[in-house]
Design an enzyme around this catalytic site. Structure first.
Site, PDB file in Angstrom:
ATOM      1  CD  GLU A 223      -2.741   1.065   2.545  1.00 52.41           C
ATOM      2  OE1 GLU A 223      -2.691   0.087   3.308  1.00 52.41           O
ATOM      3  OE2 GLU A 223      -3.417   2.076   2.767  1.00 52.41           O
TER       4      GLU A 223
ATOM      5  CE  LYS B  51       2.952   0.248   4.956  1.00 53.21           C
ATOM      6  NZ  LYS B  51       2.511  -0.019   3.579  1.00 53.21           N
TER       7      LYS B  51
ATOM      8  NE  ARG C  47       3.798  -7.991  10.738  1.00 52.59           N
ATOM      9  CZ  ARG C  47       3.210  -7.182   9.849  1.00 52.59           C
ATOM     10  NH1 ARG C  47       2.188  -7.568   9.153  1.00 52.59           N
ATOM     11  NH2 ARG C  47       3.661  -5.969   9.670  1.00 52.59           N
TER      12      ARG C  47
HETATM   13  P1  ATP Z   1       2.624  -2.175   8.071  1.00 52.76           P
HETATM   14  O1  ATP Z   1       1.828  -2.996   9.019  1.00 52.76           O
HETATM   15  O2  ATP Z   1       4.042  -2.064   8.406  1.00 52.76           O
HETATM   16  O3  ATP Z   1       2.028  -0.860   7.785  1.00 52.76           O
HETATM   17  P2  ATP Z   1       1.452  -3.435   5.861  1.00 52.76           P
HETATM   18  O4  ATP Z   1       1.227  -4.885   5.980  1.00 52.76           O
HETATM   19  O5  ATP Z   1       0.287  -2.555   6.028  1.00 52.76           O
HETATM   20  O6  ATP Z   1       2.660  -3.025   6.742  1.00 52.76           O
HETATM   21  P3  ATP Z   1       1.636  -3.370   3.045  1.00 52.76           P
HETATM   22  O7  ATP Z   1       2.120  -2.263   2.225  1.00 52.76           O
HETATM   23  O8  ATP Z   1       0.208  -3.689   3.006  1.00 52.76           O
HETATM   24  O9  ATP Z   1       2.125  -3.085   4.510  1.00 52.76           O
HETATM   25  O10 ATP Z   1       2.511  -4.679   2.776  1.00 52.76           O
HETATM   26  C1  ATP Z   1       2.818  -5.199   1.522  1.00 52.76           C
HETATM   27  C2  ATP Z   1       3.133  -6.657   1.683  1.00 52.76           C
HETATM   28  O11 ATP Z   1       4.213  -6.829   2.593  1.00 52.76           O
HETATM   29  C3  ATP Z   1       1.960  -7.422   2.253  1.00 52.76           C
HETATM   30  O12 ATP Z   1       1.824  -8.635   1.529  1.00 52.76           O
HETATM   31  C4  ATP Z   1       2.352  -7.678   3.676  1.00 52.76           C
HETATM   32  O13 ATP Z   1       1.789  -8.867   4.128  1.00 52.76           O
HETATM   33  C5  ATP Z   1       3.867  -7.752   3.591  1.00 52.76           C
HETATM   34  N1  ATP Z   1       4.495  -7.377   4.865  1.00 52.76           N
HETATM   35  C6  ATP Z   1       4.274  -6.278   5.596  1.00 52.76           C
HETATM   36  N2  ATP Z   1       4.967  -6.308   6.740  1.00 52.76           N
HETATM   37  C7  ATP Z   1       5.683  -7.467   6.738  1.00 52.76           C
HETATM   38  C8  ATP Z   1       6.592  -8.088   7.645  1.00 52.76           C
HETATM   39  N3  ATP Z   1       6.936  -7.524   8.805  1.00 52.76           N
HETATM   40  N4  ATP Z   1       7.116  -9.290   7.302  1.00 52.76           N
HETATM   41  C9  ATP Z   1       6.787  -9.870   6.138  1.00 52.76           C
HETATM   42  N5  ATP Z   1       5.934  -9.342   5.255  1.00 52.76           N
HETATM   43  C10 ATP Z   1       5.373  -8.155   5.523  1.00 52.76           C
HETATM   44 MG    MG Z   2      -1.487  -2.928   4.739  1.00 49.75          MG
END
Ligand code: ATP
Ligand code: MG
Length: 563
Positions: free
Chosen positions: A37, A273, A263
């Site tokens: 995102e 984020k 994760r």
């Molecule tokens: P955050 O919680 O840090 O804001 P998010 O999951 O909202 O992260 P996205 O931009 O939606 O961030 O993530 C893109 C991809 O990266 C998704 O498939 C998500 O599952 C994966 N991802 C995010 N954080 C991690 C992590 N700590 N370890 C592995 N994969 C991750």
């Molecule tokens: Mg997300």
């Protein structure tokens, strides 16, 4: 497909190999996607997701799409999109032409929603967000049907069109799937498909004032793109029934499947984020690419190599169990890689002046210094030796403690690449501070050996006082001092490390450092790994960031744990 493998397959690789063998993959080509995102910079956790998705495509001869999951117009910015692309490239992956945006599918998603309404599978609900929450039930209690659930198809169609046309305020209506308010899975209790939001979208502008929800958009985007294996983190496991519901809507031809992995969590780091944005907006750091940030932009600027981070996520592995990985394992991987590639230079961070009384004034000798003892092919560079030098203050003691083998009055040490010197006398100012140490050198000891074969115990690095440069050195440490920031007080700001950055305004470095550019991996002998700062370093004012110290706490910890 013949696959050679040294390490055991992880569970996703096993699934893919089974699918390929059984002919369940259209055209025998797997298609994955990385779907960030664009509401912030990518962090170290994302490296794991990137390596899994791009890595699988690479390994099995498939493709991996970059999909910007831009369904939340209020929080998304072009700056984030640019940095996401840049970071994936830095890691060495490429998606070719396959850049997609969830917003590319808004028309199709809208048409599918209309179809669902016409088939009686979706309805427009007027419950407020609070009421909707109340009607949803809990984990132990079923939900209740909304009074609007049985609205006629005509009325639903009319209201949905009017939602789209901007006739209602935000929150007045939602489009919901008609699934099952008694489902044990809360995500299946008539999930919202569309909400009203008056926000200009970076790509679709003012075209829409209704936006599709994640659980509706994501699976259908996967289906449209022909994704075969949709890999995400464990928190989406409970959403899988909703995923399967959306991909089995009549008329959707391709059926992707979702798989979840744990994760990446690392102690001492925050990887959300939202929290990282807070640190940026409130100036706890200088920006998303502050070298203390756990963002890809931050670690890159600090001097981590992409290879070391790929090695790190490889070592962590892909599993379905949540765990917290030790920060020192990450640093261990960084050191392992940098040791093989970093150019060795001598830098004196805390200079003490040395005068070699029996060395001719004005004479300059150049010694060959190896660029990297781990890599003989890396060659040598010249380092200037003169009568006045600097060594580290801590490499001299006026009154040595027991076991101190470095320089002290009467003691002889080796200067790296150069001569043996012996301290003779100390010059002090009126306050008793040492101004300089007078030494003598043994002209026979050039290159580190003497005719009589005598041994010395200490070796110091040094720089010439006249033939060295001045540079700012930024000694970075962990941004948080607690393993689990915020655990003790509930506020992660309480755990910020006040010593996460110590600036040395005037370190002295051998002249060769002038050629170092951001992206060049350096080791300042005995001090750590460093890299020129990509934002602030210039030929007029050199700035070096400490990437990581030389001390290896991971190996020590392994010894202690007996592994
Ligand atoms: P955050 O919680 O840090 O804001 P998010 O999951 O909202 O992260 P996205 O931009 O939606 O961030 O993530 C893109 C991809 O990266 C998704 O498939 C998500 O599952 C994966 N991802 C995010 N954080 C991690 C992590 N700590 N370890 C592995 N994969 C991750
Ligand atoms: Mg997300």
């Amino acid at each position: 497909m013949e696959i050679k493998e040294e390490r055991p397959l992880n569970f996703i690789e096993r699934i893919i190999e089974d699918d390929l063998k059984a002919g369940r993959v259209p055209g025998n080509k797997i298609v994955t996607r990385f779907p960030p995102e664009p509401n912030g910079y990518l962090h170290i956790g994302h490296i794991k997701a990137i390596c899994i998705n791009f890595g699988l495509a690479e390994k099995y001869g498939g493709t991996c799409h970059l999909r910007l999951d831009d369904t939340n117009p209020a929080k998304e910015e072009q700056e984030y999109i640019d940095s996401i692309k840049d970071c994936i490239h830095w890691l060495g992956f490429d998606w070719g032409e396959k850049t997609y945006y969830a917003s590319d599918y808004y028309d199709q998603l809208f048409d599918i929603a209309v179809r669902l309404i016409k088939e009686g599978k979706a309805y427009v609900d007027s419950l407020s967000p609070e009421e909707m929450k109340e009607y949803r039930g809990t984990l132990t209690e079923p939900g209740k049907n909304s009074p609007d659930r049985d609205r006629s198809i005509e009325e639903n169609l009319d209201l949905f069109m009017r939602m789209k046309n901007g006739e209602f305020p935000e929150g007045a209506y939602t489009l919901r799937a008609k699934i099952d308010m008694a489902s044990p899975n809360i995500n299946m209790r008539d999930p919202a498909l569309y909400r009203i939001k008056y926000a200009e979208h970076p790509r679709t502008g003012k075209k829409w004032c209704i936006y599709p929800m994640y659980d509706y958009t994501h699976p259908i985007s996967d289906a449209i793109e022909g994704i075969t294996h949709s890999i995400c983190t464990l928190e989406f496991e409970d959403h899988r029934p909703a995923y399967d519901w959306a991909t089995s809507i009549d008329g959707i031809e391709h059926t992707p499947h979702q798989y979840e992995f744990a994760r990446l969590n690392i102690n001492y780091l925050l990887m959300s984020k939202r929290k990282l944005l807070y640190l940026v907006n409130n100036n706890y750091v200088t920006g998303w690419d502050d070298p203390r940030m756990p963002t890809i932009a931050g670690i890159r600027r600090r001097g981590y190599s992409p290879e070391s981070m790929k090695d790190f996520v490889q070592r962590v592995g892909v599993a379905k169990v949540e765990s917290v990985v030790d920060y020192s394992l990450m640093e261990f991987c960084v050191r392992e890689d940098l040791n093989k590639r970093a150019k060795r230079l001598m830098a004196v961070l805390d200079p003490l002046r040395i005068i070699i009384d029996n060395y001719p004034e004005g004479q300059v000798e150049y010694f060959d210094a190896e660029n990297n003892p781990e890599d003989p092919a890396s060659g040598t560079h010249k380092v200037a030796f003169t009568r006045e030098l600097f060594i580290e203050k801590e490499d001299f003691m006026e009154v040595p403690v027991k076991g101190y083998h470095r320089l002290y009055p009467g003691n002889e040490i080796r200067l790296k690449h150069a001569y043996y010197i012996t301290a003779q006398s100390i010059e002090k100012d009126e306050n008793g501070n040492i101004i300089c140490v007078h030494c003598t050198y043994d002209p026979e000891s050039k290159g580190g050996t003497t005719a009589d074969g005598r041994k010395v115990k200490g070796t110091s690095h040094w720089v010439s006082a006249s033939h060295s440069i001045t540079a700012e050195v930024r000694q970075y440490d962990k941004l948080f001092k607690a393993e689990n920031p915020g655990a003790a007080t509930g506020n992660y700001l309480d755990d910020l490390n006040p010593d996460s950055l110590i600036v040395i305004p005037e370190a002295r470095i051998e002249e060769e450092a002038k050629t170092a550019k951001p992206g060049d991996y350096l080791q300042f002998i005995r001090n750590g790994y460093y890299m020129a700062d990509s934002r602030d370093s210039s030929p007029e004012h050199l700035v070096f960031n400490r990437t990581v110290t030389l001390k290896d706490s991971w190996s020590k910890m392994k010894q202690k744990m007996g592994i």
